[in-house]
Scaffold this active site. Structure first.
Site, PDB file in Angstrom:
ATOM      1  N   GLU A  24       0.879  -1.168   0.000  1.00 38.11           N
ATOM      2  CA  GLU A  24       0.000   0.000   0.000  1.00 38.11           C
ATOM      3  C   GLU A  24       0.910   1.209   0.000  1.00 38.11           C
ATOM      4  O   GLU A  24       1.702   1.395   0.927  1.00 38.11           O
ATOM      5  CB  GLU A  24      -0.905   0.002   1.227  1.00 38.11           C
ATOM      6  CG  GLU A  24      -1.867   1.176   1.234  1.00 38.11           C
ATOM      7  CD  GLU A  24      -2.297   1.574   2.621  1.00 38.11           C
ATOM      8  OE1 GLU A  24      -2.279   2.796   2.908  1.00 38.11           O
ATOM      9  OE2 GLU A  24      -2.621   0.690   3.423  1.00 38.11           O
ATOM     10  N   CYS A  79      -3.342   7.635   5.026  1.00 40.11           N
ATOM     11  CA  CYS A  79      -3.290   7.231   3.616  1.00 40.11           C
ATOM     12  C   CYS A  79      -4.598   7.533   2.908  1.00 40.11           C
ATOM     13  O   CYS A  79      -4.657   7.508   1.680  1.00 40.11           O
ATOM     14  CB  CYS A  79      -2.941   5.751   3.500  1.00 40.11           C
ATOM     15  SG  CYS A  79      -3.843   4.685   4.625  1.00 40.11           S
TER      16      CYS A  79
END
Length: 506
Positions: free
Chosen positions: A257, A294
């Site tokens: 990620e 994020c």
């Protein structure tokens, strides 16, 4: 001051590495805690060999045993919760309340226990029995997993306690953990809890290996090593791409990620009906935790009209008047300020902020930038670069077609939001945007900010590249996240007594 020990081959021991580092208090900039070792290949070799040997012991164990370990670990963490939270606050400056004690620590426990429940039920393994052809298959453990944790979630995404860790263990895999150097003391405390849990449930002491830091070339060498079966990583795009390249070259699964700017498309009805409420919601989401999520809303696409100018002015004032918070490390601050300067050089207008904060150490001013759609579309790669922190870029459009064009220009994202009302104009624009966004985001959201990732079986915390390395998997959402760290095993004409229990006839 003694250098902290690593945990290798089932015991705490001095590292073979000669170099060390120390954590810093983000608010004061002061060095804190013990020195921590930067491991060398000797440490990595021990970790790889020990994890490989442990896998031979545990690979055929039932899900009940891994569930018991995860539950025992959660209980051990609970016993030392206040100490862990205080250490995480010291190393990251994230507030004890409501963030660490009220949200992140409970979430950490919840996902460990959810993973335990999934391990016990075994449903994640999706057993399939074809009696007519005497062929059976199911997902099972894949082998030692290398988990590399990020800087921004010291508890819920930590390499030794986060979602990747929980999923890897629930699937039945030994884990090699690389801590993040921003919060080594927090990781060490949790590792001590995990070692106690191993002993409490009679697990091999070498089921877990822990190093705090390693030179990039040694880490990539380990990823390429045949004894690593899979890799989980959360962090920067630069590091994630290097990790993915190493794993891809070795032909092994890697789940990275990396970065996302999480576009928010605002349709006309929203600004007409609830402009002020939306300004408050957006500001709170973007500046929460100094923007170090994020799923932070880093790109806002606005419709044409008089309401747009009023909304921008409203948000600019909110950003300017809100107090800046410390960023996790000096490196995060420097990277944020560099990204802001690159956006300005590319033609974005700086509405407020853009510099280091003067009133608090380790912080950057809350930053809001603006660019028109024509300029954005002329260099969309530049304007899509992530500015990780308390910053967002506004794009002003002159007609709905530009919204569609911007959506088509987007790289893969973790999330994409659309704010709209039931007005026919909004619905018509949405019907144009939705099929485009659906291909570019892992999670499509209506009338809700992207910050906050629920621990839900239905959650997808993933998305097309470069948000992640593979659009078909999620880092959050059990049981789906468990299957990342497994392999599909097929048994053809194998007698029942040789089959895994889940594949035997009822």
């Amino acid at each position: 001051m003694a250098t902290a020990s690593v945990y290798l081959s089932g015991e705490w021991k001095p590292s073979s590495g000669l170099k060390t580092f120390q954590a810093h208090n983000p608010t004061t900039g002061e060095v804190i805690g013990d020195p921590y070792p930067i491991s060398n290949w000797t440490d990595m070799e021990q970790a790889l060999q020990s994890a490989s040997e442990c896998d031979l012991i545990t690979r055929d164990w039932s899900g009940d045993r891994f569930a018991g370990l995860l539950e025992a670990y959660a209980s051990q963490l609970e016993n030392r919760g206040d100490e862990i939270v205080e250490q995480a606050n010291l190393e990251t400056a994230l507030p004890v309340t409501p963030r660490l004690k009220g949200a992140e620590f409970p979430r950490t426990l919840a996902q460990l226990r959810a993973a335990a429940q999934a391990a016990r039920s075994g449903e994640w393994a999706m057993p399939v029995i074809d009696q007519a052809n005497n062929i059976r298959s199911m997902y099972r453990s894949i082998g030692p997993v290398f988990v590399i944790g990020p800087n921004n979630f010291p508890l819920a995404f930590n390499g030794i306690s986060g979602g990747d860790f929980a999923a890897a263990v629930a699937a039945g895999n030994p884990v090699i953990v690389k801590a993040h150097p921003a919060h080594p003391g927090t990781t060490r405390l949790m590792a001590e809890c995990l070692v106690n849990a191993l002993m409490a449930v009679n697990f091999p002491a070498n089921f877990i290996q822990l190093i705090y830091e390693v030179a990039p070339e040694e880490g990539l060498k380990a990823i390429r090593d045949s004894r690593i079966a899979a890799v989980g990583f959360t962090g920067s795009q630069k590091a994630g791409i290097a990790i993915k390249a190493a794993a891809d070259k070795a032909g092994k699964p890697v789940y990275v990620e990396m970065s996302s700017i999480n576009p928010v498309f605002v349709l006309p009805g929203t600004l007409a009906e609830k402009s002020d409420a939306f300004a408050e919601e957006f500001t709170g989401s973007c500046l929460m935790g100094s923007g170090q999520f994020c799923t932070n809303p880093g790109l806002v696409i606005l419709p044409p009209g008089n309401e747009t100018a009023k909304w921008i002015e409203n948000v600019r004032d909110r950003f300017a008047n809100a107090k800046s918070g410390p960023l996790l490390t000096e490196g995060v601050k420097d990277s944020l300020l560099d990204s802001i300067q690159n956006l300005v050089k590319g033609g974005a207008e700086l509405l407020t902020g853009g510099h280091a904060a003067k009133d608090i150490g380790g912080a950057a001013q809350n930053t809001l930038l603006c660019v028109d759609a024509e300029k954005f579309l002329a260099d969309s790669d530049l304007f899509q670069q992530e500015a990780f922190g308390n910053c967002s870029l506004i794009v002003k459009t002159s007609d709905p077609d530009q919204m569609t064009a911007i959506a088509q220009s987007l790289e893969g994202q973790l999330t994409g939001c659309v704010y709209l009302t039931d007005q026919p104009e909004d619905e018509a624009i949405y019907q144009q945007l939705e099929p485009i966004l659906r291909r570019r985001v892992g999670r499509l959201i209506n009338n809700k900010m992207p910050t906050g990732v629920a621990v839900s079986p239905a959650m997808n915390h993933g998305g097309p590249f470069p948000a992640t390395g593979h659009p078909g998997f999620t880092a959050v959402g059990i049981p789906a996240s468990i299957r990342r760290f497994s392999m599909l095993e097929c048994y053809d004409n194998v007698p029942e007594h040789r089959l895994p229990i889940a594949l035997r006839n009822a």
